[in-house]
Design a protein around this motif. Sequence first.
Motif, PDB file in Angstrom:
ATOM      1  N   UNK A  30      -9.640   2.062   5.277  1.00  0.00           N
ATOM      2  CA  UNK A  30     -10.219   2.910   4.285  1.00  0.00           C
ATOM      3  C   UNK A  30     -10.413   4.031   4.634  1.00  0.00           C
ATOM      4  N   UNK A  31      -9.984   5.392   3.659  1.00  0.00           N
ATOM      5  CA  UNK A  31     -10.354   6.552   4.421  1.00  0.00           C
ATOM      6  C   UNK A  31     -11.839   6.447   4.426  1.00  0.00           C
ATOM      7  N   UNK A  32     -12.636   6.875   5.336  1.00  0.00           N
ATOM      8  CA  UNK A  32     -14.153   7.662   5.174  1.00  0.00           C
ATOM      9  C   UNK A  32     -14.846   8.510   3.816  1.00  0.00           C
ATOM     10  N   UNK A  48      -6.609  -0.556  -5.233  1.00  0.00           N
ATOM     11  CA  UNK A  48      -5.932  -0.724  -4.590  1.00  0.00           C
ATOM     12  C   UNK A  48      -5.024  -0.611  -3.857  1.00  0.00           C
ATOM     13  N   UNK A  49      -3.993  -1.335  -3.252  1.00  0.00           N
ATOM     14  CA  UNK A  49      -3.624  -1.065  -2.150  1.00  0.00           C
ATOM     15  C   UNK A  49      -2.111  -1.422  -2.147  1.00  0.00           C
ATOM     16  N   UNK A  50      -1.939  -0.392  -0.591  1.00  0.00           N
ATOM     17  CA  UNK A  50      -1.002  -0.298  -0.095  1.00  0.00           C
ATOM     18  C   UNK A  50      -0.705  -1.336   1.311  1.00  0.00           C
ATOM     19  N   UNK A  51       0.602  -2.045   0.999  1.00  0.00           N
ATOM     20  CA  UNK A  51       0.860  -2.990   2.361  1.00  0.00           C
ATOM     21  C   UNK A  51       2.001  -2.078   2.681  1.00  0.00           C
ATOM     22  N   UNK A  52       1.443  -1.857   4.473  1.00  0.00           N
ATOM     23  CA  UNK A  52       2.710  -1.145   5.601  1.00  0.00           C
ATOM     24  C   UNK A  52       3.472  -2.434   6.628  1.00  0.00           C
ATOM     25  N   UNK A  61      -3.718  -1.487   3.031  1.00  0.00           N
ATOM     26  CA  UNK A  61      -4.449  -0.098   3.664  1.00  0.00           C
ATOM     27  C   UNK A  61      -4.987   0.112   1.719  1.00  0.00           C
ATOM     28  N   UNK A  62      -6.704   0.800   1.826  1.00  0.00           N
ATOM     29  CA  UNK A  62      -7.534   0.300   0.288  1.00  0.00           C
ATOM     30  C   UNK A  62      -7.367   1.689  -0.098  1.00  0.00           C
ATOM     31  N   UNK A  63      -7.849   1.713  -1.753  1.00  0.00           N
ATOM     32  CA  UNK A  63      -8.017   2.975  -2.634  1.00  0.00           C
ATOM     33  C   UNK A  63      -8.308   2.667  -3.673  1.00  0.00           C
ATOM     34  N   UNK A  64      -9.232   3.256  -4.237  1.00  0.00           N
ATOM     35  CA  UNK A  64     -10.563   3.307  -5.608  1.00  0.00           C
ATOM     36  C   UNK A  64      -9.739   3.950  -6.562  1.00  0.00           C
ATOM     37  N   UNK A  68      -5.326   8.354  -6.206  1.00  0.00           N
ATOM     38  CA  UNK A  68      -5.367   8.563  -4.706  1.00  0.00           C
ATOM     39  C   UNK A  68      -4.352   7.604  -3.974  1.00  0.00           C
ATOM     40  N   UNK A  69      -3.908   6.346  -4.238  1.00  0.00           N
ATOM     41  CA  UNK A  69      -3.020   5.779  -3.750  1.00  0.00           C
ATOM     42  C   UNK A  69      -1.081   6.761  -3.544  1.00  0.00           C
ATOM     43  N   UNK A  70      -1.624   6.819  -5.332  1.00  0.00           N
ATOM     44  CA  UNK A  70       0.352   7.891  -4.636  1.00  0.00           C
ATOM     45  C   UNK A  70       0.225   9.097  -3.974  1.00  0.00           C
ATOM     46  N   UNK A  71      -0.832   9.525  -3.759  1.00  0.00           N
ATOM     47  CA  UNK A  71      -1.313  10.723  -2.735  1.00  0.00           C
ATOM     48  C   UNK A  71      -0.331   9.655  -1.444  1.00  0.00           C
TER      49      UNK A  71
END
Length: 228
Positions: A30-32, A48-52, A61-64, A68-71
Amino acid sequence: MIGKISGRLEYRTADHVLIDVRGVGYIVYVSERTLMELPANGEAVALYTEMLVREDNMQLFGFTSLLEKEWHRLLISVQGIGAKASLAILGTLGPDGVGRAIALGDIPAIKSAKGIGPKTAQRVVHELKDKAPAVMALGGSLSEAQGEAPVPVDDVIEPAAKPAPATKAPAAPAAGAAAQAEALSALSNLGYGPGDAAAAVAEASGHDPDLDTAGLIRAALQLLAPKG
């Protein structure tokens, strides 16, 4: 693919967390900024997650938020921007800040993220300036989609959602009333009041009636920027 994880936050480090989902621990990077928004260890959490997926490695990689996930999905489409670089940009600017920076062509803002050089920042702005308005305008509908209800700790992993169409460039620039409506929606999603947003869009459109959605957003943001 894993599109969302719900469970109990076990521990956190400088760049990732471990989430326990019914006895199975998932490491999520995740980001800071996202790290600061998460609850305390031991509490329920959902990301919400995106798998690499690489030949020798798989990372989540996770997003609240879905925005944020779309960006993130849009940023990693730029040559030279990997998942870690995307998190650095989002961690520095946040999803709304990324939208403003790209719409205004603010290369120094993108460059302020750790590890992002001037050429890479310029590439981000250049390649995404026409795609950014679609994601900015999508912010409100994505917020509605994710809802406000708390997520129970024993929720299971949800299947990945189909990629949102916002990551694709618009088929053709919007014009006239449609462009103004989309620009108003984007400014509203960025937190500007209806009156201020409408006035800025009207003034920008009055100066150049042929502006498309992206142009209207950029012009309106310039008018709304603090003076002095």
